[in-house]
Motif scaffolding. Structure first.
Motif, short mmCIF file in Angstrom:
data_model
loop_
_atom_site.label_atom_id
_atom_site.label_comp_id
_atom_site.label_asym_id
_atom_site.label_seq_id
_atom_site.Cartn_x
_atom_site.Cartn_y
_atom_site.Cartn_z
N UNK A 3 0.85 -1.18 0.00
CA UNK A 3 0.00 0.00 0.00
C UNK A 3 0.90 1.24 0.00
N UNK A 4 0.69 2.14 -0.98
CA UNK A 4 1.54 3.32 -1.11
C UNK A 4 1.14 4.47 -0.21
N UNK A 8 -6.84 5.23 0.98
CA UNK A 8 -7.13 4.96 -0.42
C UNK A 8 -7.84 6.16 -1.04
N UNK A 9 -7.46 6.55 -2.26
CA UNK A 9 -8.17 7.65 -2.91
C UNK A 9 -9.56 7.26 -3.41
N UNK A 33 -0.11 10.13 3.00
CA UNK A 33 -1.39 9.83 3.60
C UNK A 33 -2.44 9.59 2.52
N UNK A 34 -2.49 10.50 1.54
CA UNK A 34 -3.47 10.41 0.45
C UNK A 34 -2.91 11.14 -0.76
N UNK A 40 -2.48 16.22 -2.38
CA UNK A 40 -1.53 15.31 -1.76
C UNK A 40 -1.39 15.68 -0.28
N UNK A 41 -1.59 14.68 0.60
CA UNK A 41 -1.39 14.86 2.03
C UNK A 41 -0.20 13.99 2.45
#
Length: 112
Positions: A3-4, A8-9, A33-34, A40-41
């Protein structure tokens, strides 16, 4: 599959922004985070004494301090930020970061 990002977006979800981070005795640790095409977080943990030299970003940025205290220099002005503080950086604003003590922050970048 790895998981990157923490979230999840494409699905609702939660993550713990204040969860302890192991082995941040020196350096800077970041975690996505997202990530979406326009947003982008990123969660950052700075060890005491760390710095980021002056740089700019094409994105609009919001910096929220979660723990500790830091110094953000934006152009000629220095801001001392504490937990709960929010800093707005317009696109292209030159800024630098200094960590006189360990601190954590959430960086939100919005591409317009």
């Amino acid at each position: 599959m790895k998981k990157n990002t923490l979230l999840s977006p494409t699905e609702s979800g939660t993550c713990a922004l204040l969860a302890p981070v192991e082995n941040v005795t020196h350096g800077i640790v970041s975690r996505a985070v997202l990530t979406t095409p326009a947003l982008r977080l990123t969660l950052f943990h700075f060890a005491a004494g760390q710095e980021l030299s002056e740089h700019t970003s094409k994105a609009r940025a919001l910096v929220q301090i979660l723990t500790g205290t830091c110094e953000f220099t934006v152009g000629p002005k220095k801001h001392v930020l504490r937990p709960g503080d929010l800093l707005h950086l317009p696109p292209g604003a030159p800024h630098a970061v200094n960590a006189p003590e360990a601190f954590s922050m959430l960086l939100t970048q919005v591409t317009e």
